[in-house]
Design a protein around this motif. Structure first.
Motif, PDB file in Angstrom:
ATOM      1  N   SER A   7       0.692  -1.103  -0.074  1.00 38.69           N
ATOM      2  CA  SER A   7      -0.010   0.316  -0.088  1.00 38.69           C
ATOM      3  C   SER A   7       1.069   1.344  -0.093  1.00 38.69           C
ATOM      4  O   SER A   7       1.571   1.317  -0.065  1.00 38.69           O
ATOM      5  CB  SER A   7      -1.124  -0.103   0.771  1.00 38.69           C
ATOM      6  OG  SER A   7      -1.904   1.270   0.830  1.00 38.69           O
ATOM      7  N   ALA A   8       0.334   2.318  -0.842  1.00 35.91           N
ATOM      8  CA  ALA A   8       1.218   3.540  -0.400  1.00 35.91           C
ATOM      9  C   ALA A   8      -0.073   4.340   0.161  1.00 35.91           C
ATOM     10  O   ALA A   8       1.425   5.471   0.961  1.00 35.91           O
ATOM     11  CB  ALA A   8       0.797   4.069  -2.271  1.00 35.91           C
ATOM     12  N   HIS A   9      -0.582   4.312   1.066  1.00 38.64           N
ATOM     13  CA  HIS A   9      -1.148   4.886   2.480  1.00 38.64           C
ATOM     14  C   HIS A   9      -0.495   4.186   3.737  1.00 38.64           C
ATOM     15  O   HIS A   9       0.018   2.904   4.345  1.00 38.64           O
ATOM     16  CB  HIS A   9      -2.062   4.451   2.811  1.00 38.64           C
ATOM     17  CG  HIS A   9      -3.086   5.232   3.321  1.00 38.64           C
ATOM     18  ND1 HIS A   9      -4.028   4.939   4.464  1.00 38.64           N
ATOM     19  CD2 HIS A   9      -2.824   5.747   4.801  1.00 38.64           C
ATOM     20  CE1 HIS A   9      -4.613   5.880   5.535  1.00 38.64           C
ATOM     21  NE2 HIS A   9      -3.444   6.763   5.405  1.00 38.64           N
ATOM     22  N   VAL A  10       0.614   5.036   4.541  1.00 35.04           N
ATOM     23  CA  VAL A  10       1.625   5.134   5.731  1.00 35.04           C
ATOM     24  C   VAL A  10       1.024   5.928   6.852  1.00 35.04           C
ATOM     25  O   VAL A  10       0.193   7.144   6.765  1.00 35.04           O
ATOM     26  CB  VAL A  10       3.051   5.344   5.401  1.00 35.04           C
ATOM     27  CG1 VAL A  10       4.029   4.626   6.872  1.00 35.04           C
ATOM     28  CG2 VAL A  10       3.230   4.484   4.476  1.00 35.04           C
ATOM     29  N   ARG A  11       0.709   4.574   7.695  1.00 33.64           N
ATOM     30  CA  ARG A  11      -0.364   5.339   8.823  1.00 33.64           C
ATOM     31  C   ARG A  11       0.720   5.389  10.502  1.00 33.64           C
ATOM     32  O   ARG A  11       1.319   4.027  10.281  1.00 33.64           O
ATOM     33  CB  ARG A  11      -1.105   4.819   9.712  1.00 33.64           C
ATOM     34  CG  ARG A  11      -2.218   5.148   8.507  1.00 33.64           C
ATOM     35  CD  ARG A  11      -3.776   3.939   8.765  1.00 33.64           C
ATOM     36  NE  ARG A  11      -3.989   2.808   8.991  1.00 33.64           N
ATOM     37  CZ  ARG A  11      -4.416   2.367  10.365  1.00 33.64           C
ATOM     38  NH1 ARG A  11      -5.611   2.903  10.467  1.00 33.64           N
ATOM     39  NH2 ARG A  11      -4.295   0.572   9.711  1.00 33.64           N
ATOM     40  N   LEU A  12       0.950   6.929  11.252  1.00 36.45           N
ATOM     41  CA  LEU A  12       1.419   6.633  12.257  1.00 36.45           C
ATOM     42  C   LEU A  12       0.815   6.933  13.044  1.00 36.45           C
ATOM     43  O   LEU A  12      -0.204   7.306  13.129  1.00 36.45           O
ATOM     44  CB  LEU A  12       2.833   8.101  11.902  1.00 36.45           C
ATOM     45  CG  LEU A  12       4.246   7.898  11.140  1.00 36.45           C
ATOM     46  CD1 LEU A  12       3.831   8.565   9.869  1.00 36.45           C
ATOM     47  CD2 LEU A  12       4.851   9.060  11.604  1.00 36.45           C
TER      48      LEU A  12
END
Length: 353
Positions: free
Chosen positions: A76-81
């Motif tokens: 995925s290109a969506h990174v969550r911190l």
């Protein structure tokens, strides 16, 4: 504990799943406070992988635990911190369309930067690595803080920031690793594998002064000055190692402690007794998560949280592993790792000091 849902660009939302489970820590008797039942916090959606841990990220509120964990779907290109102690969302980053999603991004220790391998330059075909801020205001505002372009970056397979954030290491499938001063877009040095193997890890010492690329099949580890790239020492017989929190030693295979100043083997510290390796240290170096040697009568592997100073065990848990490495939260209280089903979970091991 219920996780706050995290918004996906475009208006869709991740739905937080509450997964309350009784965590029985059965390795030690009698049970201590560190082994009481605790709530398990799961981070949706599945499947997720841990991109990295940012132990130096500042807490949102005074008195809260510091540290972030970055997660994303495998491709995925969506990174969550997320908060490394609670799993609550802090912010998110959308990787650019040219990102190579099969190369894991790197998260800086302060949580401010993400480095990502990119498709080759469309004109020169040179390899590229981009560094992005994790404080994006929107996907349309995506810009690179720095773009590294070099032929030697073609074939990049792994990226690692130094703890102080001044250096970026790039491992290459062709059997070498490059060390960059990324803010100046300057290559410091290239380290070639002595046996032709790919880099398996690109560790820096906790004080950021040393760089010790590890290559597949190597039988000795070379230490380089991060500032200049100069070779400082060679540790013969050390094929794999983990720096000690004080940056003065390296924990090698078979429970050995090697002093970096002269390469001499020292007596193993108490916290290594009966272990097969170190998973990681807390940010302050006072706690360590280790893998206990062997399995129990039910064939289970165990991880133990121990005090570095005394070797005393603070908590233990059966190992849950689905192909992705476990990590210790920066505050030394929580295991971050796979849930056996492609997700990521945070499991309490011991209360804070």
């Amino acid at each position: 504990m219920k996780l706050n849902p995290s918004a996906r660009p475009g208006g869709a939302r991740f739905t937080a799943r509450r997964a309350w489970s009784l965590l029985a820590l059965l390795a030690l008797a009698p049970l201590t406070a560190a082994q009481t039942a605790a709530s398990e916090r799961r981070v949706p959606p599945d499947p997720l992988v841990v991109v990295g841990i940012a132990p130096a990220a500042l807490p949102v509120t005074p008195g809260a635990s510091a540290g972030l964990v970055a997660v994303r779907g495998r491709y995925s290109a969506h990174v969550r911190l997320l908060d490394a102690a609670t799993g609550e969302g802090r912010r998110s980053v959308m990787l650019p369309p040219e990102a190579l999603l099969d190369v894991p991004p790197a998260l800086s220790h302060d949580g401010r930067w993400i480095a990502v391998a990119l498709t080759p330059d469309p004109l020169t075909r040179a390899g590229r690595v981009g560094v992005l801020s994790t404080y994006q205001t929107s996907a349309s505002a995506l810009t690179f803080q720095k773009l590294l372009v070099a032929g030697g970056l073609t074939g990049t397979t792994r990226l690692t920031f130094s703890p102080d954030g001044t250096r970026l290491a790039a491992g290459n499938r062709n059997g070498y690793a490059q060390l960059w001063d990324w803010t100046a877009a300057r290559r410091v040095t290239t380290v070639t594998s002595q046996g032709g193997g790919e880099p398996t890890a690109l560790p820096f010492s906790p004080d950021s002064r040393l760089f010790a690329p590890l290559f597949r099949g190597q039988t000795k580890t070379r230490l380089f000055e991060s500032g200049t790239g100069a070779l400082r020492a060679t540790l013969n017989g050390v094929g794999y190692g983990t720096f000690t929190p004080d940056s003065a030693g390296m924990l090698a295979s078979r429970g050995r402690l090697i002093r970096l100043s002269d390469g001499k083997e020292l007596p193993a510290p108490a916290y290594l007794a009966g272990t097969s390796g170190v998973v990681g240290f807390s940010a302050d170096g006072s706690r360590v998560l280790v893998r206990r040697t062997g399995v129990d009568v039910q064939g289970r592997e165990w991880l133990e949280l121990r005090e570095v100073a005394t070797g005393r065990t603070l908590g233990a848990i059966t190992r849950v592993w689905d192909g992705w490495p476990e990590a210790l939260s920066p505050d030394g209280t929580t295991l971050i790792g796979g849930d056996g089903e492609g997700g990521v979970r945070l499991l309490p091991l011991a209360p804070p000091r």
